[in-house]
Design a protein around this motif. Structure first.
Motif, PDB file in Angstrom:
ATOM      1  N   SER A  63      -6.205  -1.688   1.600  1.00  0.00           N
ATOM      2  CA  SER A  63      -6.125  -1.007   2.901  1.00  0.00           C
ATOM      3  C   SER A  63      -7.323  -0.086   3.105  1.00  0.00           C
ATOM      4  CB  SER A  63      -4.844  -0.176   3.002  1.00  0.00           C
ATOM      5  OG  SER A  63      -3.732  -1.002   3.018  1.00  0.00           O
ATOM      6  N   ILE A 122      -2.535   7.091   1.461  1.00  0.00           N
ATOM      7  CA  ILE A 122      -3.647   6.772   2.372  1.00  0.00           C
ATOM      8  C   ILE A 122      -3.822   7.903   3.398  1.00  0.00           C
ATOM      9  CG2 ILE A 122      -4.402   5.174   4.192  1.00  0.00           C
ATOM     10  CD1 ILE A 122      -3.148   2.917   2.499  1.00  0.00           C
ATOM     11  N   THR A 134      -3.144  -0.295  -1.969  1.00  0.00           N
ATOM     12  CA  THR A 134      -3.764   0.872  -1.329  1.00  0.00           C
ATOM     13  C   THR A 134      -5.272   0.664  -1.192  1.00  0.00           C
ATOM     14  OG1 THR A 134      -2.041   2.306  -2.205  1.00  0.00           O
ATOM     15  CG2 THR A 134      -4.111   3.374  -1.586  1.00  0.00           C
ATOM     16  N   SER A 135      -5.878   0.119  -2.230  1.00  0.00           N
ATOM     17  CA  SER A 135      -7.332  -0.081  -2.202  1.00  0.00           C
ATOM     18  C   SER A 135      -7.735  -1.135  -1.184  1.00  0.00           C
ATOM     19  CB  SER A 135      -7.827  -0.476  -3.602  1.00  0.00           C
ATOM     20  OG  SER A 135      -7.778   0.659  -4.423  1.00  0.00           O
ATOM     21  N   ALA A 148       0.837  -1.203   0.000  1.00  0.00           N
ATOM     22  CA  ALA A 148       0.000   0.000   0.000  1.00  0.00           C
ATOM     23  C   ALA A 148       0.872   1.255   0.000  1.00  0.00           C
ATOM     24  CB  ALA A 148      -0.891  -0.003   1.232  1.00  0.00           C
ATOM     25  N   ASP A 149       0.353   2.330  -0.565  1.00  0.00           N
ATOM     26  CA  ASP A 149       1.042   3.622  -0.547  1.00  0.00           C
ATOM     27  C   ASP A 149       0.559   4.368   0.705  1.00  0.00           C
ATOM     28  OD1 ASP A 149       1.827   6.256  -0.882  1.00  0.00           O
ATOM     29  OD2 ASP A 149       1.485   6.267  -3.045  1.00  0.00           O
ATOM     30  N   GLU A 150       1.329   4.251   1.788  1.00  0.00           N
ATOM     31  CA  GLU A 150       0.884   4.786   3.093  1.00  0.00           C
ATOM     32  C   GLU A 150       0.736   6.312   3.062  1.00  0.00           C
ATOM     33  OE1 GLU A 150      -0.285   2.899   5.297  1.00  0.00           O
ATOM     34  OE2 GLU A 150       0.516   0.966   4.631  1.00  0.00           O
ATOM     35  N   ASP A 164     -10.714   2.009  -8.302  1.00  0.00           N
ATOM     36  CA  ASP A 164      -9.284   1.899  -8.626  1.00  0.00           C
ATOM     37  C   ASP A 164      -9.165   1.313 -10.032  1.00  0.00           C
ATOM     38  OD1 ASP A 164      -6.563   1.558  -8.707  1.00  0.00           O
ATOM     39  OD2 ASP A 164      -6.403   0.528  -6.776  1.00  0.00           O
TER      40      ASP A 164
END
Ligand SMILES: C[S@@+](CC[C@H](N)C(=O)[O-])C[C@H]1O[C@@H](n2cnc3c(N)ncnc32)[C@H](O)[C@@H]1O
Length: 197
Positions: free
Chosen positions: A54, A29, A51-52, A24-26, A43
Motif C-alpha cells: 500500500s 498507514i 502495508t508495504s 495492510a495495517d490501515e 520492510d
C-alpha cells in the motif's frame, strides 16, 4: 529439524491451500502518513507485505526482504498486478548488510526468529540506517509469550526493553499488550513501538 527461521516458508507460505491476502495495517498507514508523505521504506521479514504494498502504491520507494522465497515471489507478482514499483528479495536477516539509509524501517514479528546477539546487531543497524526524522516501527514478542520454549532460537524482549533502547528517540507510540491468536489458540505478549529519530 529445520531451523525456526524457515517456519513460515515451510509451514505457511508454501502450503498448497495457503492464500496470500496482502492485508495492510490501515491504522499504521494513517500514522505513517501523519509523519511522512514520501521516502524510502525498508520492510524486514516482510511476510505478505500488505502495508508495504500500500505504501508503494502511495509513492513510497519500498524494499521488502524475507527469508521466504514463496513470500518474495508472491509479493513481486502482486506488485505487478497493482502496477506498483517495489524491490523485493530473499535474504537472511542474520546476514543482511545495510547499504543505504531509509526514512521508514519496519520490523514486525521477526525478532523471535533471530538469536539475541543478531537481534541486537540488527536493531543497532536499523537505528543507524534510519535518516534524521525517520521512523522505526517494531513489534516484538515479550518473555513469557506462549511460543517461547527453553530451546527457542530467537529473542524475546524483557518488559520495557525495546522502549529503553529508543530512549534517545522521540517515541510516538509504545504499548505492551496481550493479543489472543485464534488460530494458535493462545494469548501472545507483545510490545509495539513507533519512534522518530
Ligand atoms: C510472523 S511473520 C511476520 C511477517 C510480517 N512482518 C508481519 O508483521 O505480518 C515472520 C516473517 O519473518 C520471516 N523471517 C523469519 N526469520 C527470518 C530471517 N532470519 N531472515 C529473514 N526473514 C525471516 C518469515 O519468513 C516471515 O515472513
Amino acid at each position: 529439524m529445520s531451523e525456526e527461521k524457515f517456519f513460515f516458508e515451510e509451514n505457511v507460505f508454501s502450503r498448497k491451500d495457503y492464500e496470500f491476502t496482502f492485508e495492510a495495517d490501515e491504522e499504521l498507514i494513517e500514522e505513517i502518513l501523519k509523519n511522512k508523505k514520501s521516502g524510502k521504506v525498508l520492510d524486514l521479514g516482510c511476510g505478505e507485505a500488505g502495508t508495504s504494498l500500500s505504501l508503494a502504491k502511495k509513492g513510497f520507494e519500498v524494499t521488502c526482504i524475507d527469508i521466504s522465497k514463496t513470500a518474495i515471489k508472491n509479493i513481486k507478482i502482486e506488485a505487478k498486478k497493482r502496477d506498483v514499483k517495489l524491490i523485493a528479495f530473499v535474504v537472511d536477516l542474520e546476514k543482511f548488510e545495510f547499504k543505504e539509509d531509509y526514512d521508514i524501517i519496519i520490523g514486525t514479528g521477526i525478532f523471535h526468529f533471530i538469536p539475541e546477539k543478531d537481534s541486537f546487531k540488527l536493531i543497532n543497524n536499523i537505528m543507524k540506517h534510519t535518516k534524521k526524522d525517520g521512523l522505526n516501527i517494531l513489534e516484538v514478542f515479550l518473555q513469557g509469550d506462549p511460543s517461547q520454549e527453553e530451546d527457542s532460537e530467537g529473542y524475546y524482549f524483557k518488559q520495557n526493553e525495546l522502549k529503553e533502547l529508543y530512549s534517545d528517540w522521540n517515541i510516538l507510540d509504545y504499548e505492551e499488550y496481550e493479543d489472543y491468536d485464534e488460530e494458535e489458540e493462545q494469548t501472545n505478549k507483545i510490545a509495539y513501538l513507533i519512534a522518530k529519530k
